[in-house]
Design a protein around this motif. Structure first.
Motif, PDB file in Angstrom:
ATOM      1  N   MET A   1       0.818  -1.186   0.000  1.00 46.74           N
ATOM      2  CA  MET A   1       0.000   0.000   0.000  1.00 46.74           C
ATOM      3  C   MET A   1       0.865   1.255   0.000  1.00 46.74           C
ATOM      4  N   GLU A   2       1.906   1.266   0.826  1.00 47.51           N
ATOM      5  CA  GLU A   2       2.800   2.422   0.896  1.00 47.51           C
ATOM      6  C   GLU A   2       3.455   2.702  -0.445  1.00 47.51           C
ATOM      7  N   ALA A   3       3.937   1.660  -1.103  1.00 49.76           N
ATOM      8  CA  ALA A   3       4.615   1.836  -2.391  1.00 49.76           C
ATOM      9  C   ALA A   3       3.665   2.406  -3.438  1.00 49.76           C
ATOM     10  N   THR A   4       2.445   1.913  -3.465  1.00 48.92           N
ATOM     11  CA  THR A   4       1.459   2.399  -4.426  1.00 48.92           C
ATOM     12  C   THR A   4       1.134   3.862  -4.177  1.00 48.92           C
ATOM     13  N   LEU A   5       0.889   4.214  -2.920  1.00 51.65           N
ATOM     14  CA  LEU A   5       0.578   5.600  -2.601  1.00 51.65           C
ATOM     15  C   LEU A   5       1.772   6.514  -2.847  1.00 51.65           C
ATOM     16  N   GLU A   6       2.963   6.003  -2.696  1.00 54.98           N
ATOM     17  CA  GLU A   6       4.159   6.792  -3.010  1.00 54.98           C
ATOM     18  C   GLU A   6       4.168   7.166  -4.491  1.00 54.98           C
ATOM     19  N   LEU A   7       3.724   6.252  -5.339  1.00 52.70           N
ATOM     20  CA  LEU A   7       3.732   6.491  -6.790  1.00 52.70           C
ATOM     21  C   LEU A   7       2.545   7.317  -7.272  1.00 52.70           C
ATOM     22  N   ILE A   8       1.354   7.096  -6.714  1.00 49.06           N
ATOM     23  CA  ILE A   8       0.165   7.761  -7.252  1.00 49.06           C
ATOM     24  C   ILE A   8      -0.521   8.677  -6.242  1.00 49.06           C
ATOM     25  N   GLY A   9       0.037   8.800  -5.034  1.00 48.05           N
ATOM     26  CA  GLY A   9      -0.584   9.628  -4.012  1.00 48.05           C
ATOM     27  C   GLY A   9      -0.417  11.104  -4.284  1.00 48.05           C
ATOM     28  N   GLY A  10      -1.086  11.898  -3.515  1.00 45.27           N
ATOM     29  CA  GLY A  10      -1.047  13.343  -3.695  1.00 45.27           C
ATOM     30  C   GLY A  10      -2.329  13.828  -4.335  1.00 45.27           C
ATOM     31  N   LYS A  11      -2.479  15.116  -4.376  1.00 48.67           N
ATOM     32  CA  LYS A  11      -3.731  15.709  -4.835  1.00 48.67           C
ATOM     33  C   LYS A  11      -3.963  15.543  -6.334  1.00 48.67           C
ATOM     34  N   TRP A  12      -2.905  15.572  -7.152  1.00 52.72           N
ATOM     35  CA  TRP A  12      -3.096  15.663  -8.599  1.00 52.72           C
ATOM     36  C   TRP A  12      -2.734  14.410  -9.383  1.00 52.72           C
ATOM     37  N   LYS A  13      -1.880  13.561  -8.870  1.00 56.38           N
ATOM     38  CA  LYS A  13      -1.409  12.416  -9.657  1.00 56.38           C
ATOM     39  C   LYS A  13      -2.538  11.486 -10.085  1.00 56.38           C
ATOM     40  N   GLY A  14      -3.428  11.161  -9.180  1.00 55.85           N
ATOM     41  CA  GLY A  14      -4.538  10.284  -9.526  1.00 55.85           C
ATOM     42  C   GLY A  14      -5.434  10.892 -10.590  1.00 55.85           C
ATOM     43  N   ILE A  15      -5.636  12.196 -10.502  1.00 60.96           N
ATOM     44  CA  ILE A  15      -6.472  12.892 -11.475  1.00 60.96           C
ATOM     45  C   ILE A  15      -5.798  12.900 -12.842  1.00 60.96           C
ATOM     46  N   VAL A  16      -4.496  13.156 -12.865  1.00 62.03           N
ATOM     47  CA  VAL A  16      -3.737  13.124 -14.120  1.00 62.03           C
ATOM     48  C   VAL A  16      -3.843  11.743 -14.749  1.00 62.03           C
ATOM     49  N   LEU A  17      -3.598  10.719 -13.952  1.00 60.39           N
ATOM     50  CA  LEU A  17      -3.670   9.347 -14.461  1.00 60.39           C
ATOM     51  C   LEU A  17      -5.066   9.025 -14.980  1.00 60.39           C
ATOM     52  N   PHE A  18      -6.096   9.472 -14.271  1.00 62.58           N
ATOM     53  CA  PHE A  18      -7.472   9.208 -14.688  1.00 62.58           C
ATOM     54  C   PHE A  18      -7.752   9.816 -16.065  1.00 62.58           C
ATOM     55  N   LEU A  20      -5.623  10.561 -18.374  1.00 64.99           N
ATOM     56  CA  LEU A  20      -4.800   9.926 -19.399  1.00 64.99           C
ATOM     57  C   LEU A  20      -5.293   8.520 -19.754  1.00 64.99           C
ATOM     58  N   LEU A  21      -6.228   7.979 -18.994  1.00 69.06           N
ATOM     59  CA  LEU A  21      -6.805   6.674 -19.339  1.00 69.06           C
ATOM     60  C   LEU A  21      -7.481   6.720 -20.705  1.00 69.06           C
ATOM     61  N   ASP A  22      -7.994   7.889 -21.087  1.00 69.57           N
ATOM     62  CA  ASP A  22      -8.681   8.044 -22.367  1.00 69.57           C
ATOM     63  C   ASP A  22      -7.716   8.136 -23.544  1.00 69.57           C
ATOM     64  N   GLY A  23      -6.430   8.284 -23.259  1.00 70.97           N
ATOM     65  CA  GLY A  23      -5.449   8.361 -24.339  1.00 70.97           C
ATOM     66  C   GLY A  23      -4.520   9.548 -24.178  1.00 70.97           C
ATOM     67  N   ARG A  24      -3.711   9.740 -25.184  1.00 73.63           N
ATOM     68  CA  ARG A  24      -2.672  10.768 -25.206  1.00 73.63           C
ATOM     69  C   ARG A  24      -3.285  12.163 -25.166  1.00 73.63           C
ATOM     70  N   LEU A  25      -2.704  13.042 -24.337  1.00 72.98           N
ATOM     71  CA  LEU A  25      -3.170  14.419 -24.226  1.00 72.98           C
ATOM     72  C   LEU A  25      -2.004  15.393 -24.239  1.00 72.98           C
ATOM     73  N   ARG A  26      -2.231  16.540 -24.843  1.00 75.68           N
ATOM     74  CA  ARG A  26      -1.263  17.632 -24.764  1.00 75.68           C
ATOM     75  C   ARG A  26      -1.335  18.245 -23.372  1.00 75.68           C
ATOM     76  N   PHE A  27      -0.251  18.899 -22.971  1.00 80.27           N
ATOM     77  CA  PHE A  27      -0.177  19.517 -21.647  1.00 80.27           C
ATOM     78  C   PHE A  27      -1.347  20.471 -21.436  1.00 80.27           C
ATOM     79  N   THR A  38      -2.141  24.504 -10.940  1.00 80.34           N
ATOM     80  CA  THR A  38      -1.236  25.474 -11.556  1.00 80.34           C
ATOM     81  C   THR A  38      -0.333  24.763 -12.558  1.00 80.34           C
ATOM     82  N   GLN A  39       0.200  25.542 -13.496  1.00 78.93           N
ATOM     83  CA  GLN A  39       1.098  24.980 -14.503  1.00 78.93           C
ATOM     84  C   GLN A  39       2.323  24.360 -13.828  1.00 78.93           C
ATOM     85  N   ARG A  40       2.848  25.038 -12.830  1.00 76.90           N
ATOM     86  CA  ARG A  40       4.028  24.548 -12.114  1.00 76.90           C
ATOM     87  C   ARG A  40       3.756  23.202 -11.430  1.00 76.90           C
TER      88      ARG A  40
END
Length: 101
Positions: A1-18, A20-27, A38-40
């Motif tokens: 569980m710790e390893a998984t949350l280390e990779l996908i945890g945080g406020k934005w990573k899960g949303i980004v991954l979600f 991108l499930l639909d395919g390739r996207l520009r920034f 924010t862009q940063r």
């Protein structure tokens, strides 16, 4: 569980991954879909996901430069996890967040 949350945890990573499930996207498209990031911060999260091997960054030699992001095979393997989180959120999270207010 710790390893998984280390990779996908945080406020934005899960949303980004979600998204991108639909395919390739520009920034810019990814930023538009997410909304209030924010862009940063989006750049930081994408770099971390790329370093983790979950996201590929594709740079096209064009003027102006075009950059797209897509999930790697390992990133795609998160689809059932992200779908389960989305379903749980739709069923439970809204009610729990309303109780906090």
């Amino acid at each position: 569980m710790e390893a998984t949350l280390e990779l996908i945890g945080g406020k934005w990573k899960g949303i980004v991954l979600f998204y991108l499930l639909d395919g390739r996207l520009r920034f810019s498209e990814l930023k538009r879909r997410i909304g209030c990031v924010t862009q940063r911060m989006l750049t930081k999260q994408l770099r971390e996901l790329e370093a983790s091997g979950l996201v590929n960054r594709i740079v096209y030699a064009e003027v102006p430069p075009r950059v797209e992001y897509e999930l790697t095979k390992e990133g795609q393997s998160l689809k059932p996890v992200l779908s389960a989180l989305k379903k749980w959120g739709e069923t439970h999270a809204v009610g729990l967040l309303e109780k906090r207010s």
